[in-house]
Write a protein that holds these residues in place. Structure first.
Motif, short mmCIF file in Angstrom:
data_model
loop_
_atom_site.label_atom_id
_atom_site.label_comp_id
_atom_site.label_asym_id
_atom_site.label_seq_id
_atom_site.Cartn_x
_atom_site.Cartn_y
_atom_site.Cartn_z
N ASN A 152 44.76 31.96 24.56
CA ASN A 152 43.31 31.77 24.49
C ASN A 152 42.75 32.59 23.32
O ASN A 152 43.46 33.39 22.71
CB ASN A 152 42.62 32.09 25.81
CG ASN A 152 42.77 33.54 26.24
OD1 ASN A 152 42.72 34.45 25.43
ND2 ASN A 152 42.96 33.76 27.53
N ILE A 202 39.86 42.46 31.93
CA ILE A 202 38.78 42.25 32.90
C ILE A 202 38.72 40.77 33.31
O ILE A 202 38.65 40.45 34.49
CB ILE A 202 37.43 42.72 32.32
CG1 ILE A 202 37.41 44.25 32.22
CG2 ILE A 202 36.26 42.22 33.18
CD1 ILE A 202 36.23 44.80 31.43
N ARG A 203 38.75 39.89 32.33
CA ARG A 203 38.59 38.47 32.61
C ARG A 203 39.85 37.82 33.18
O ARG A 203 39.79 37.10 34.17
CB ARG A 203 38.16 37.73 31.34
CG ARG A 203 37.82 36.26 31.62
CD ARG A 203 37.49 35.52 30.38
NE ARG A 203 38.71 35.26 29.63
CZ ARG A 203 38.73 34.66 28.45
NH1 ARG A 203 37.60 34.29 27.87
NH2 ARG A 203 39.87 34.46 27.82
N ASP A 204 41.00 38.08 32.54
CA ASP A 204 42.23 37.37 32.88
C ASP A 204 43.26 38.23 33.61
O ASP A 204 44.30 37.72 34.01
CB ASP A 204 42.88 36.82 31.60
CG ASP A 204 41.96 35.92 30.81
OD1 ASP A 204 41.21 35.14 31.43
OD2 ASP A 204 41.98 36.00 29.57
N ARG A 205 43.00 39.53 33.70
CA ARG A 205 43.91 40.51 34.29
C ARG A 205 45.21 40.66 33.51
O ARG A 205 46.17 41.24 33.99
CB ARG A 205 44.20 40.19 35.75
CG ARG A 205 42.97 40.32 36.61
CD ARG A 205 43.32 40.19 38.05
NE ARG A 205 42.32 39.32 38.65
CZ ARG A 205 42.50 38.60 39.72
NH1 ARG A 205 43.65 38.64 40.34
NH2 ARG A 205 41.56 37.84 40.20
N PHE A 253 38.54 43.20 27.35
CA PHE A 253 37.92 41.96 27.82
C PHE A 253 38.97 41.07 28.51
O PHE A 253 38.71 40.51 29.58
CB PHE A 253 37.26 41.21 26.66
CG PHE A 253 36.49 40.01 27.09
CD1 PHE A 253 35.22 40.13 27.62
CD2 PHE A 253 37.04 38.74 26.97
CE1 PHE A 253 34.50 39.02 28.02
CE2 PHE A 253 36.34 37.62 27.37
CZ PHE A 253 35.06 37.75 27.90
N ALA A 254 40.16 40.96 27.90
CA ALA A 254 41.23 40.15 28.49
C ALA A 254 41.65 40.69 29.85
O ALA A 254 41.84 39.91 30.80
CB ALA A 254 42.44 40.10 27.55
#
Length: 164
Positions: A35, A26-29, A23-24
């Motif tokens: 976070n 994908i979302r934050d690269r 998830f990290a």
């Protein structure tokens, strides 16, 4: 599937870490421990290592235990780089790359355990040292290297405008 109670807990925690890492990315690269998703990844990875030390399904202390120690050391390096300035100007780079390396470390036992246990009774891979697993580890390593190159380029663009 031959899992002890500790093995089930260890597996569940590691799956949470892996999904948080995905998830990290994908979302934050990248994995950002500032976070919630990054914190979940960090602490589940620590717990995965700690619970793994009590699992001796394949004999005594072995490669999985060594990988747990190495993972904890790399997490410490990432933390020190990100919060304590251990690497000066290169700290952010060391932090980002180190967290990515720990995700790669998750993939080795994840692929090994999944392919040597599933499907139950007739696993995809019979030999834990087989060429299929070595090839899978190689693919993961190539993906890590590609990801790290992209992360480094992204960080350099942020800190040095005009640099590619």
């Amino acid at each position: 599937m031959g899992l002890t109670t500790l093995g089930i807990i260890h597996t569940a925690i590691s799956l949470v870490a892996v999904f948080a890492g995905i998830f990290a990315f994908i979302r934050d690269r990248q994995i950002i421990t500032g976070n919630t998703v990054g914190q979940i990844y960090l602490w589940c990875t620590v717990l995965t290592c700690l619970t793994g030390f009590g699992i001796f399904q394949h004999g005594g202390f072995g490669a999985p235990h060594a990988l747990g120690i190495i993972t904890l050391v790399v997490l410490l390096i990432a933390w020190g780089a990100g919060t304590r300035g251990w690497f000066g100007k290169s700290g952010k780079l060391v932090e980002v790359v180190s967290y990515s390396v720990t995700f790669f470390f998750h993939m080795i036992p994840a692929i090994t355990e999944t392919t040597t246990r599933l499907p139950a009774g007739n696993p995809l891979v019979k030999d834990r040292e087989g060429p299929e697993l070595q090839a899978a580890a190689g693919v993961c390593l190539v993906l890590l290297l590609i990801g790290v190159v992209l992360q480094v380029r992204r960080l350099r663009r942020r800190t040095l405008p005009g640099v590619r």
